[in-house]
Design a protein around this motif. Structure first.
Motif, PDB file in Angstrom:
ATOM      1  N   ARG A 193       0.819  -1.207   0.000  1.00  0.00           N
ATOM      2  CA  ARG A 193       0.000   0.000   0.000  1.00  0.00           C
ATOM      3  C   ARG A 193       0.857   1.263   0.000  1.00  0.00           C
ATOM      4  O   ARG A 193       0.487   2.283  -0.570  1.00  0.00           O
ATOM      5  CB  ARG A 193      -0.924   0.010   1.218  1.00  0.00           C
ATOM      6  CG  ARG A 193      -2.085  -0.969   1.121  1.00  0.00           C
ATOM      7  CD  ARG A 193      -3.032  -0.813   2.302  1.00  0.00           C
ATOM      8  NE  ARG A 193      -4.267  -1.555   2.106  1.00  0.00           N
ATOM      9  CZ  ARG A 193      -5.290  -1.530   2.944  1.00  0.00           C
ATOM     10  NH1 ARG A 193      -5.216  -0.779   4.051  1.00  0.00           N
ATOM     11  NH2 ARG A 193      -6.368  -2.225   2.703  1.00  0.00           N
ATOM     12  N   GLY A 194       2.011   1.165   0.634  1.00  0.00           N
ATOM     13  CA  GLY A 194       2.864   2.340   0.733  1.00  0.00           C
ATOM     14  C   GLY A 194       3.636   2.666  -0.520  1.00  0.00           C
ATOM     15  O   GLY A 194       4.052   3.805  -0.696  1.00  0.00           O
ATOM     16  N   ILE A 195       3.845   1.679  -1.415  1.00  0.00           N
ATOM     17  CA  ILE A 195       4.700   1.922  -2.583  1.00  0.00           C
ATOM     18  C   ILE A 195       3.919   1.986  -3.886  1.00  0.00           C
ATOM     19  O   ILE A 195       4.513   1.932  -4.960  1.00  0.00           O
ATOM     20  CB  ILE A 195       5.789   0.838  -2.716  1.00  0.00           C
ATOM     21  CG1 ILE A 195       5.162  -0.522  -3.041  1.00  0.00           C
ATOM     22  CG2 ILE A 195       6.654   0.777  -1.477  1.00  0.00           C
ATOM     23  CD1 ILE A 195       6.113  -1.523  -3.619  1.00  0.00           C
ATOM     24  N   THR A 196       2.600   2.100  -3.833  1.00  0.00           N
ATOM     25  CA  THR A 196       1.826   2.066  -5.078  1.00  0.00           C
ATOM     26  C   THR A 196       1.106   3.374  -5.374  1.00  0.00           C
ATOM     27  O   THR A 196      -0.078   3.383  -5.646  1.00  0.00           O
ATOM     28  CB  THR A 196       0.799   0.921  -5.045  1.00  0.00           C
ATOM     29  OG1 THR A 196       0.031   1.013  -3.834  1.00  0.00           O
ATOM     30  CG2 THR A 196       1.465  -0.421  -5.105  1.00  0.00           C
ATOM     31  N   PRO A 197       1.786   4.523  -5.321  1.00  0.00           N
ATOM     32  CA  PRO A 197       1.091   5.766  -5.662  1.00  0.00           C
ATOM     33  C   PRO A 197       0.696   5.845  -7.120  1.00  0.00           C
ATOM     34  O   PRO A 197      -0.308   6.465  -7.458  1.00  0.00           O
ATOM     35  CB  PRO A 197       2.115   6.849  -5.312  1.00  0.00           C
ATOM     36  CG  PRO A 197       3.432   6.165  -5.387  1.00  0.00           C
ATOM     37  CD  PRO A 197       3.175   4.761  -4.924  1.00  0.00           C
ATOM     38  N   VAL A 198       1.480   5.238  -8.009  1.00  0.00           N
ATOM     39  CA  VAL A 198       1.176   5.302  -9.435  1.00  0.00           C
ATOM     40  C   VAL A 198       0.295   4.136  -9.863  1.00  0.00           C
ATOM     41  O   VAL A 198      -0.710   4.302 -10.548  1.00  0.00           O
ATOM     42  CB  VAL A 198       2.476   5.299 -10.271  1.00  0.00           C
ATOM     43  CG1 VAL A 198       2.149   5.234 -11.755  1.00  0.00           C
ATOM     44  CG2 VAL A 198       3.277   6.560  -9.969  1.00  0.00           C
ATOM     45  N   THR A 199       0.655   2.923  -9.445  1.00  0.00           N
ATOM     46  CA  THR A 199      -0.015   1.730  -9.964  1.00  0.00           C
ATOM     47  C   THR A 199      -1.098   1.213  -9.041  1.00  0.00           C
ATOM     48  O   THR A 199      -1.644   0.145  -9.281  1.00  0.00           O
ATOM     49  CB  THR A 199       1.017   0.613 -10.203  1.00  0.00           C
ATOM     50  OG1 THR A 199       1.669   0.338  -8.963  1.00  0.00           O
ATOM     51  CG2 THR A 199       2.035   1.022 -11.224  1.00  0.00           C
ATOM     52  N   GLY A 200      -1.406   1.929  -7.976  1.00  0.00           N
ATOM     53  CA  GLY A 200      -2.401   1.439  -7.039  1.00  0.00           C
ATOM     54  C   GLY A 200      -3.747   1.204  -7.670  1.00  0.00           C
ATOM     55  O   GLY A 200      -4.486   0.299  -7.293  1.00  0.00           O
ATOM     56  N   ALA A 201      -4.099   2.011  -8.670  1.00  0.00           N
ATOM     57  CA  ALA A 201      -5.389   1.867  -9.327  1.00  0.00           C
ATOM     58  C   ALA A 201      -5.345   0.851 -10.463  1.00  0.00           C
ATOM     59  O   ALA A 201      -6.357   0.578 -11.094  1.00  0.00           O
ATOM     60  CB  ALA A 201      -5.860   3.220  -9.872  1.00  0.00           C
ATOM     61  N   VAL A 202      -4.160   0.288 -10.739  1.00  0.00           N
ATOM     62  CA  VAL A 202      -3.997  -0.654 -11.846  1.00  0.00           C
ATOM     63  C   VAL A 202      -3.655  -2.017 -11.262  1.00  0.00           C
ATOM     64  O   VAL A 202      -2.544  -2.232 -10.786  1.00  0.00           O
ATOM     65  CB  VAL A 202      -2.881  -0.197 -12.806  1.00  0.00           C
ATOM     66  CG1 VAL A 202      -2.762  -1.171 -13.975  1.00  0.00           C
ATOM     67  CG2 VAL A 202      -3.142   1.214 -13.291  1.00  0.00           C
ATOM     68  N   LEU A 387       2.668   0.982 -18.390  1.00  0.00           N
ATOM     69  CA  LEU A 387       1.889   2.211 -18.486  1.00  0.00           C
ATOM     70  C   LEU A 387       2.659   3.259 -19.271  1.00  0.00           C
ATOM     71  O   LEU A 387       3.891   3.208 -19.344  1.00  0.00           O
ATOM     72  CB  LEU A 387       1.585   2.740 -17.080  1.00  0.00           C
ATOM     73  CG  LEU A 387       0.799   1.822 -16.145  1.00  0.00           C
ATOM     74  CD1 LEU A 387       0.696   2.454 -14.757  1.00  0.00           C
ATOM     75  CD2 LEU A 387      -0.581   1.541 -16.703  1.00  0.00           C
ATOM     76  N   PRO A 388       1.961   4.231 -19.859  1.00  0.00           N
ATOM     77  CA  PRO A 388       2.673   5.332 -20.533  1.00  0.00           C
ATOM     78  C   PRO A 388       3.578   6.061 -19.553  1.00  0.00           C
ATOM     79  O   PRO A 388       3.224   6.246 -18.387  1.00  0.00           O
ATOM     80  CB  PRO A 388       1.533   6.238 -21.019  1.00  0.00           C
ATOM     81  CG  PRO A 388       0.318   5.374 -21.050  1.00  0.00           C
ATOM     82  CD  PRO A 388       0.502   4.366 -19.961  1.00  0.00           C
ATOM     83  N   ASN A 389       4.760   6.445 -20.003  1.00  0.00           N
ATOM     84  CA  ASN A 389       5.670   7.187 -19.146  1.00  0.00           C
ATOM     85  C   ASN A 389       5.120   8.587 -18.920  1.00  0.00           C
ATOM     86  O   ASN A 389       4.909   9.344 -19.878  1.00  0.00           O
ATOM     87  CB  ASN A 389       7.055   7.280 -19.816  1.00  0.00           C
ATOM     88  CG  ASN A 389       8.106   7.786 -18.864  1.00  0.00           C
ATOM     89  OD1 ASN A 389       7.869   8.698 -18.078  1.00  0.00           O
ATOM     90  ND2 ASN A 389       9.286   7.206 -18.937  1.00  0.00           N
ATOM     91  N   PRO A 390       4.841   8.977 -17.673  1.00  0.00           N
ATOM     92  CA  PRO A 390       4.200  10.266 -17.430  1.00  0.00           C
ATOM     93  C   PRO A 390       5.049  11.470 -17.792  1.00  0.00           C
ATOM     94  O   PRO A 390       4.527  12.564 -17.954  1.00  0.00           O
ATOM     95  CB  PRO A 390       3.906  10.232 -15.923  1.00  0.00           C
ATOM     96  CG  PRO A 390       4.868   9.246 -15.368  1.00  0.00           C
ATOM     97  CD  PRO A 390       5.057   8.229 -16.434  1.00  0.00           C
ATOM     98  N   ILE A 391       6.383  11.287 -17.917  1.00  0.00           N
ATOM     99  CA  ILE A 391       7.220  12.430 -18.294  1.00  0.00           C
ATOM    100  C   ILE A 391       7.838  12.241 -19.662  1.00  0.00           C
ATOM    101  O   ILE A 391       8.550  13.124 -20.146  1.00  0.00           O
ATOM    102  CB  ILE A 391       8.316  12.681 -17.236  1.00  0.00           C
ATOM    103  CG1 ILE A 391       9.229  11.473 -17.085  1.00  0.00           C
ATOM    104  CG2 ILE A 391       7.679  13.062 -15.909  1.00  0.00           C
ATOM    105  CD1 ILE A 391      10.403  11.720 -16.141  1.00  0.00           C
ATOM    106  N   GLY A 392       7.605  11.093 -20.296  1.00  0.00           N
ATOM    107  CA  GLY A 392       8.009  10.884 -21.676  1.00  0.00           C
ATOM    108  C   GLY A 392       9.487  10.817 -21.931  1.00  0.00           C
ATOM    109  O   GLY A 392       9.936  11.012 -23.045  1.00  0.00           O
ATOM    110  N   LEU A 393      10.293  10.511 -20.902  1.00  0.00           N
ATOM    111  CA  LEU A 393      11.741  10.526 -21.068  1.00  0.00           C
ATOM    112  C   LEU A 393      12.396   9.212 -20.724  1.00  0.00           C
ATOM    113  O   LEU A 393      13.606   9.097 -20.772  1.00  0.00           O
ATOM    114  CB  LEU A 393      12.357  11.636 -20.188  1.00  0.00           C
ATOM    115  CG  LEU A 393      11.926  13.065 -20.479  1.00  0.00           C
ATOM    116  CD1 LEU A 393      12.495  14.006 -19.418  1.00  0.00           C
ATOM    117  CD2 LEU A 393      12.388  13.484 -21.849  1.00  0.00           C
ATOM    118  N   GLY A 394      11.629   8.219 -20.351  1.00  0.00           N
ATOM    119  CA  GLY A 394      12.218   6.976 -19.863  1.00  0.00           C
ATOM    120  C   GLY A 394      12.715   6.070 -20.954  1.00  0.00           C
ATOM    121  O   GLY A 394      12.502   6.286 -22.144  1.00  0.00           O
TER     122      GLY A 394
END
Length: 396
Positions: A193-202, A387-394
């Motif tokens: 629960r603590g490490i899923t700020p991005v993928t928690g909904a996925v 998932l799509p890279n949110p900053i487009g640089l990865g």
């Protein structure tokens, strides 16, 4: 989902997930500092899963730092490749910074946290003291029943149940096992629960789960990113750490399998112990015990000799405590096998049972929990990279 919407969801989720980490400590701040530098350099982008995950971020709040710290396998490759490593004034040391945060996660997410703090600070002492206390308790039971001679007298029937009845062993180990499952489960739940700020909904899908399982079972990221292995005492590459981890992991798994098979044979097939060769419990236990003993002793030697810049020296007692319990559990089990029917068997049995109980009781608060947390971090990584890279640089 469009990129702007994903960015907005990411920011909202991070704000919620990082609430418990509002007061990030110096260890988290140091990881954030070095990763800001690494994000500008990116020389180590292909070394392991940490750096592709890093490139999906422009800032590093504490929840993401906990995730990346457990994603790091501490292979040391990035330290020796880094042009900004000590003695450079930037003093970039990713393995050491990650190791310090990783050690904190064992107590931050452990349940109950107080036990995690005790074991982290005094791991070797706690492990050996717990083993001695449990072995003494069991030996006391033997003395009460048969006097001091009972510890050094071959029991009738030449089997373990002549010393401790089967129902007594079950009543001792079942609560310990239940406690371990509960504590590990709650700790892993808190960590996830603590490490899923991005993928928690996925929710993790099948392909992500399969990729994560592959990385866990093969220890993929202990190859240094190029297949040559890790760094230990110096800049030389070696695969010994990966091999010894495999021996330890699969040896422990075979020992658990031996116990599981013996339980089925006892309760389902009506074939009570003791078992002789070539029975399946004996084969699994013998191979597993030998593998666990060699692997744990080898890892202890590597840990003792490892270069101080590769990790957190403060965690050495905890690491050695866990390794000692693994080695003593395996070694005493093999010795007990050889001593069946011998006068030393009751005393060896007390020592072996004490070592196994101490190992299980400390599992939720150290390196065993680290294995579960790292598996969760790898699962999140394989969900996130789809998932799509949110900053487009990865580099995914």
């Amino acid at each position: 989902m469009s990129t702007p919407a994903l960015i907005d969801l990411t920011r909202q989720a991070r704000a919620l997930a990082n609430a418990p980490f509002a007061h990030a400590g110096a260890a988290e701040a140091e990881v954030a500092r070095v990763l800001q530098i690494c994000n500008a350099c990116r020389y180590c982008e292909g070394f392991c899963a940490v750096f592709p995950a890093m490139t999906r971020r422009l800032d590093f709040p504490a929840a993401d730092v906990h995730y990346l710290a457990n994603l790091c396998h501490n292979c040391g490759a990035c330290l020796h490749a880094c042009q900004y490593a000590p003695p450079h004034e930037f003093a970039v040391n990713v393995p050491q910074a990650m190791a310090r945060v990783r050690g904190q996660t064992y107590t931050t997410h452990a349940w109950p946290p107080a036990l995690g703090m005790l074991y982290q600070r005094n791991g070797l002492v706690v492990a050996l003291a717990l083993l001695a206390a449990l072995a003494a308790f069991l030996a006391g039971g033997v003395v009460v029943q048969g006097g001091w001679a009972g510890l050094w007298q071959a029991p009738a029937g030449a089997n373990f149940y002549s010393v401790f009845p089967h129902h007594l062993l079950v009543s001792l180990f079942l609560p310990v096992f239940a406690w371990v499952v509960l504590a590990l489960g709650l700790g892993l739940r808190r960590f996830w629960r603590g490490i899923t700020p991005v993928t928690g909904a996925v929710p993790p899908a099948g392909p992500a789960q399969a990729d994560a399982a592959h990385d866990v079972l093969t220890l993929k990221h202990l190859d240094g990113g190029h297949g040559d292995g890790c760094h230990e005492a110096d800049e030389a590459y070696t695969l010994w750490r990966r091999r010894l981890h495999h021996l330890t992991f699969y040896g422990f798994g075979l020992c658990l399998a031996a116990t599981g098979v013996a339980t089925l044979m006892h309760y389902v097939l009506g074939q009570p112990a003791p078992y002789d060769l070539p029975s399946l419990p004996k084969l699994l236990g013998g191979v597993g015990g030998l593998s666990l003993l060699v692997g744990s002793l080898g890892l202890g030697l590597l840990r003792w000799r490892r270069h101080p810049l590769h990790g957190d020296a403060a965690q050495k007692p905890m690491d050695l405590g866990f390794i000692a319990l693994l080695a003593l559990s395996a070694g005493s089990g093999l010795a007990l096998w050889a001593a069946r029917g011998q006068p030393a068997m009751p005393a060896l049995l007390c020592g072996h049972l004490g070592a196994v109980m101490a190992l299980f009781l400390t599992m939720p608060y150290g390196k065993f929990a680290h294995g579960l947390y790292r598996s969760a971090a790898l699962l999140r990584h394989h969900v996130e990279r789809r998932l799509p890279n949110p900053i487009g640089l990865g580099a995914d």
